[in-house]
Design a protein around this motif. Structure first.
Motif, mmCIF file in Angstrom:
data_model
loop_
_atom_site.group_PDB
_atom_site.id
_atom_site.type_symbol
_atom_site.label_atom_id
_atom_site.label_comp_id
_atom_site.label_asym_id
_atom_site.label_seq_id
_atom_site.Cartn_x
_atom_site.Cartn_y
_atom_site.Cartn_z
ATOM 1 N N PHE A 1 0.816 -1.222 0.000
ATOM 2 C CA PHE A 1 0.000 0.000 0.000
ATOM 3 C C PHE A 1 0.853 1.277 0.000
ATOM 4 O O PHE A 1 0.635 2.188 -0.791
ATOM 5 N N TYR B 1 2.458 2.086 -3.388
ATOM 6 C CA TYR B 1 1.556 2.610 -4.412
ATOM 7 C C TYR B 1 0.972 3.952 -4.019
ATOM 8 O O TYR B 1 0.672 4.781 -4.859
ATOM 9 N N LYS B 2 0.817 4.155 -2.710
ATOM 10 C CA LYS B 2 0.324 5.450 -2.267
ATOM 11 C C LYS B 2 1.310 6.549 -2.679
ATOM 12 O O LYS B 2 0.918 7.607 -3.169
ATOM 13 N N LEU C 1 3.486 6.356 -5.088
ATOM 14 C CA LEU C 1 3.466 6.486 -6.552
ATOM 15 C C LEU C 1 2.270 7.331 -6.982
ATOM 16 O O LEU C 1 2.383 8.171 -7.869
ATOM 17 N N ALA C 2 1.138 7.101 -6.335
ATOM 18 C CA ALA C 2 -0.069 7.854 -6.715
ATOM 19 C C ALA C 2 0.127 9.325 -6.416
ATOM 20 O O ALA C 2 -0.316 10.190 -7.173
ATOM 21 N N ARG D 1 2.830 10.921 -6.515
ATOM 22 C CA ARG D 1 3.753 11.505 -7.485
ATOM 23 C C ARG D 1 3.082 11.755 -8.828
ATOM 24 O O ARG D 1 3.603 12.461 -9.670
ATOM 25 N N ASN D 2 1.943 11.120 -8.978
ATOM 26 C CA ASN D 2 1.202 11.291 -10.231
ATOM 27 C C ASN D 2 0.551 12.649 -10.260
ATOM 28 O O ASN D 2 -0.487 12.873 -9.664
ATOM 29 N N ARG D 3 1.145 13.586 -10.915
ATOM 30 C CA ARG D 3 0.493 14.876 -11.022
ATOM 31 C C ARG D 3 0.511 15.261 -12.478
ATOM 32 O O ARG D 3 1.548 15.260 -13.108
ATOM 33 N N VAL D 4 -0.636 15.583 -12.936
ATOM 34 C CA VAL D 4 -0.701 15.959 -14.331
ATOM 35 C C VAL D 4 -0.989 17.438 -14.382
ATOM 36 O O VAL D 4 -1.630 17.990 -13.493
ATOM 37 N N LEU E 1 3.175 15.221 -17.233
ATOM 38 C CA LEU E 1 3.314 14.744 -15.873
ATOM 39 C C LEU E 1 4.336 15.625 -15.183
ATOM 40 O O LEU E 1 5.381 15.931 -15.742
#
Lengths: 392, 614
Positions: free
Chosen positions: B40, B43-44, B46-47, B49-52, B217
């Motif tokens: 968890f 992936y948390k 990683l999520a 870091r996901n910025r668009v 990204l």
């Protein structure tokens, strides 16, 4: 026509739960995509709502049609030829999104491969009961069957639609297995499919890429590994409880196809481990109720048709969920009842209607009671008159 | 041989299938457990870091050219300051930074944020256009502390000639909240720049391009990681005006800062060559988003620079209306060329004395002479015979009192008085005496310069094309570009044309409009806007404001006219010579541009039809 018993309430409940769950998830997953694509955030959801209603109508129609009607040779071959013809026809239609997959009907579109899936199940069930004597002979039984089904699969592959082709092959194989095909034939089928897989997967770059991405999504995180990586991020970041309904962010821009093939990732992100397991449980319940209905069917044809339908739906769901969680390499395949998509929804609902009709046709030929009679039931009435052929 | 020895085989195989299902179930369960519970944290992160970031790429609007392809309205790129609202941590802190550090106006920023606030958070808000070099440098140096701010190169409108043809080109501005509720702006979103005036407004849909965007990204600090996708902006369609900038510039420079208007068009096609209205505004001020004070100054100016006087200001046509009167009289058969009237300087009608402008009178005058010298008495008597209803009907046939359908918004309709109008609006019957002043274009009659010009165009050519400002793609479509042509006798039209020619070339009131070599015909007009008594009560400065309106309407050449011109000056003095002078300068430039010198040296001015098309 025998003693009618009530429709299987359990199956109805499970299917309604799945459809409801699906609509709720589509609403959450599609708003942003819909706004981007159509300029209206509710457009995709509204369409799906209409499709669910059409699907329910289809279910209510097929549920009232005596399933023995489908055992007629002309019905089986007409369905098969019809879907075959449609599959050939779409090869000559203009390409949409790189493939020949849809027939446009005004505002709607239809995917013949979905119909072909049901047609193959129907044909297999029919073949199993009408050719049961010859079936274990290689040339007289298996080869003609393989030619017919192989042709359908090839047509679906030509679209190209490897996902649906594999799904058809899997449902047919499972049904052949249940129908008692010799293990060595099954083994043989697996062996001949290996070179086919080689040509279909390893030799096609984009499919090979998906396999490579499946093996190591981190290798090219913004290229071939992008989709599966984003899917895993969605599911993984959901944690135990999820971020909360409609709170997910992966669907916004990162996760491709959040409302269709990858809707299960949105379930994972927003409803967490619990929500994802609930979805698997629902499909398992569907398998249990469906198999129970099939095993209690009044004729072997009903049993095989029922089992075929159950396998077709449940195993496609399993494959889809495995793809999203990277247990299997990705290929386009919708999650039945849940993913946005008209043909899949309507065909699946119609198939459930057939299952419900089987449940209505009275107690079966293969109940635990008949087991104690040591097969005499099957031998005596399975072939000749009696209940076996009563629906024909 | 049956496929089953008994159904045990089936049950056996069902059991295998159940085992497969259980295995799949366990597999999925285990995988989900490992993803969501064991990994968890991974992936948390990683999520997170996901910025668009969606970077808008505004499409430049289409260019606007004059009829000879000279670019009137262009685009330039400037640096704009954007706020990525999804990145904002503390809005107050950001606002303070912008107000204290950059000196931006807090209220303006808040206003802009409010406008875009209703849209999804990923849509950036433009906080300031056209950053200076200093502002740019200041922001770049503090980029790391403020990932929510971005600087983007964006196109904006530039009006190359400033206020020249400002009322034709119009201006652009942010779509207002009220406009967003209208269907016309249904496709727009707050913050969009749309045409607000002039052809920018009328042809907004054509001029507007397709905005593009880039999605990238970025990491948590706003640092660029990866391109996601890119949609190229598409520039809007180019527009070619019917305006000739040479003539337009000539007209505007002669009008100067005094309120007035000039319109000129080709009577054969309806193409407007000049549409000048002074004083004017500078559309560039709008493109840079003017401040409230600048706006207040503009709309508070008593000379109304925002008004397009050619189509929006209405006034009495004065003596120019005698053209309409003459045509009505001829067409109704009340007069002919030989009809002669004695002008003794005034005439008594209905108990009132009506004066001619020439105190001693004109003596015996025919229609030709009456028009040429603008004799009032002749037209008083003609008006008496025609009656208000006939005058109104002919005025309408010539396009007065109604919309011309010019491709601009806000056309004034003017007013053609009639018995019905008087009853409905004033609640009184029409008095016969009023018809007498109406006969010389006074009284409640109101026209715009465009309406009057078009009426003259009909008299000059017998044709009534739709006046328009944009060259169409298919120039050869006369059916579409012509309105229903009012049928008048060619003989009558010729009579009036000749009279107008005499007015300019034969010692009439329009002499100032004479252009050597170019057969100009025309008619002047003067309208006292206030009575003499009122004038005496006013200070000199105030009186200047209410001085008389001067008109000149005309066309050239006399045979087969190519250009119609109408000049209206709100402080033009009496006699119309000031207006006639401006008309002359425009016609002279037109003539110089279009005269052809044949091999033998003869000047041929008239064979230039459609050559000016690009």
């Amino acid at each position: 026509m025998g003693n009618k018993i009530p429709y299987d309430q359990g199956l109805i409940a499970v299917v309604l739960a799945l459809v409801g769950f699906g609509l709720i998830m589509v609403f959450s997953a599609s708003t942003v995509v819909s706004g981007e694509l159509h300029g209206s955030q509710s457009r995709i959801f509204t369409r799906q709502l209409v499709l669910v209603i059409v699907g329910l109508l289809a279910l209510m129609v097929t549920m009232r049609i005596d399933y023995h009607f489908y055992r007629r040779a002309e019905v089986v071959y007409c369905t098969l030829l019809g879907s075959g013809a449609l599959l050939v026809y779409i090869l000559f239609t203009p390409i949409a999104s790189g493939v020949h997959r849809w027939i446009r009907l005004g505002p709607a579109s239809f995917q013949p491969s979905e119909l072909a899936k049901l047609a193959v199940v129907l044909f297999t069930a029919f073949y199993l009961v009408t050719r049961q004597k010859q079936f274990h002979f290689f040339w007289r039984g298996l080869v003609p069957y393989l030619i017919v089904v192989g042709a359908v699969i090839l047509l679906v592959l030509a679209e190209p639609d490897l996902g649906t082709a594999a799904s058809i092959a899997l449902s047919a194989s499972l049904l052949l297995f249940l129908g008692g095909l010799r293990y060595r034939y099954l083994l043989g089928l697996m062996l001949i499919s290996l070179p086919a897989l080689y040509f279909l997967v390893v030799r096609v770059p984009y499919r090979l890429n998906r396999i490579l991405a499946f093996i190591d999504p981190e290798k090219d995180p913004y290229g071939i590994g992008y989709q599966i990586r984003q899917s895993l991020i969605a599911v993984g970041s959901g944690g135990w409880n999820g971020l909360g309904y409609a709170q997910g962010t992966q669907k916004l821009f990162f996760l491709p196809e959040p409302h269709t093939d990858f809707i299960y990732a949105v379930v994972g992100e927003e409803l967490g481990f619990l929500g994802s397991v609930a979805m698997i449980v629902l499909f398992s319940l569907l398998f249990w109720r469906g198999a129970r209905i099939a095993m209690r069917a009044d004729t072997p044809f009903g049993t095989y048709l029922g089992l075929g339908i159950v396998c077709m739906i449940v195993f496609q769901a399993f494959i889809n969920m495995s793809m999203v969680t990277s247990l299997l390499p990705t290929k386009g395949l919708p999650l039945p009842f849940v993913s946005v998509g008209g043909s899949s929804m309507i065909i699946t609902m119609a198939a459930v209607g057939i299952l419900l009709n089987i449940s209505r046709q009275g107690s079966g030929w293969v109940t635990p009671d008949s087991q104690s009679k040591d097969g005499s039931f099957f031998g005596s009435s399975g072939e000749g008159g009696g209940r076996y052929s009563k629906g024909v | 041989m049956p496929i089953y020895q008994d159904n045990r085989e089936l049950l056996q195989r069902m059991r295998w299938l159940q085992v497969i299902c259980v295995l799949v179930f366990i597999g999925l369960f285990a995988k989900l457990w490992s993803l969501t519970v064991l990994d968890f944290e991974l992936y948390k992160n990683l999520a997170e870091r996901n910025r668009v970031r969606t970077i808008p790429e505004l499409a430049p609007r289409g260019l606007i050219n004059d009829r000879e392809g000279r670019v009137l309205v262009d685009n330039v790129y400037g640096f704009n300051l954007l706020l990525y609202r999804d990145e904002v941590q503390d809005l107050n802190e950001t606002l303070n930074f912008l107000v204290d550090g950059l000196g931006l106006d807090r209220k303006t920023i808040q206003e802009r944020l409010k406008d875009t606030g209703q849209y999804d958070i990923y849509r950036a808000t433009v906080l300031k256009e056209n950053l200076t070099m200093e502002e740019n440098a200041y922001l770049l140096a503090r980029k790391a502390e403020h990932p929510e701010l971005g600087i983007l190169k964006q196109p904006r409108r530039i009006y190359r000639y400033g206020s020249l043809a400002a009322h034709v080109a119009g201006y652009v501005g942010e779509v207002s909240r009220e406009q967003l509720k209208q269907s016309e702006f249904g496709a727009n979103r707050a913050g969009d720049i749309v045409g607000q005036f002039g052809v920018e407004r009328t042809y907004d849909q054509d001029l507007t391009g397709q905005d593009g965007r880039r999605r990238v990204l970025v990491d948590a600090l706003g640092k660029f990681l990866q391109d996601l996708d890119h949609v190229e902006p598409v520039r809007g369609k180019e527009l070619t005006l019917t305006i000739d900038l040479d003539l337009q510039a000539e007209a505007e420079s002669h009008l100067g800062e005094d309120p007035g208007a000039v319109i000129a068009f080709d009577p054969n096609t309806g193409e407007i060559l000049v549409m000048a209205s002074r004083p004017a505004f500078d559309p560039n001020q709008f493109a840079l988003r003017m401040t409230q004070t600048e706006w207040d100054q503009l709309v508070g100016n008593p000379d109304a620079p925002m008004q397009n006087r050619t189509i929006q200001s209405t006034s009495s046509p004065g003596s120019t209306f005698k053209i309409v009167m003459a045509l009505a009289g001829l067409e109704k058969g009340i007069i002919d060329n030989d009809t002669s009237v004695y002008c003794g300087g005034s005439v008594d009608l209905y108990g009132n004395r009506f004066h001619c402008w020439k105190t001693g009178g004109h003596g015996h005058v025919t229609l030709q002479e009456a028009l040429q010298h603008s004799c009032n008495v002749y037209f008083y008597l003609l008006g008496q015979k025609l009656g208000v209803q006939e005058i109104a009907a002919f005025s309408r046939r010539l396009g007065l009192g109604g919309s011309l359908g010019i491709d601009l918004l806000g056309e004034a309709l003017g007013l053609v008085p009639s018995e019905e109008w008087k009853r409905e609006v004033r609640g009184e019957p029409w008095y016969a005496g009023e018809t007498i002043s109406l006969a010389i274009g006074q009284g409640p009659l109101l026209v715009t310069p465009a309406q009057l010009a078009r009426a003259v165009g009909i008299v000059a050519t017998g044709k009534a094309p739709n006046l328009h400002l944009v060259l169409t793609d298919t120039p050869d479509a006369p059916e579409q570009s012509f309105m229903q042509t009012p049928e008048f006798s060619q003989e009558n039209l010729d009579l009036i044309r000749d009279a107008m020619w005499s007015s300019v070339n034969d010692g009439g009131t329009g002499q100032a409009a004479r252009v050597a070599g170019f057969d100009v015909a025309g008619k002047t007009g003067t309208v006292q806007t206030i009575s003499l008594e009122t004038r005496q009560r006013l200070s000199e400065e105030e009186a200047a404001r209410f001085e008389s309106n001067a008109w000149f309407v005309g066309f050239a050449p006399r045979n087969d006219p190519e250009i119609i011109v109408a000049v209206m000056m709100q402080r033009g003095g009496s006699g119309g010579s000031a207006a006639a002078t401006i008309a002359r300068e425009i016609l002279r430039v037109y003539y110089e541009k279009h005269k052809k010198v044949q091999p033998d040296g003869m000047e041929l001015a008239f064979q230039i039809k459609s050559k000016q098309r690009m």
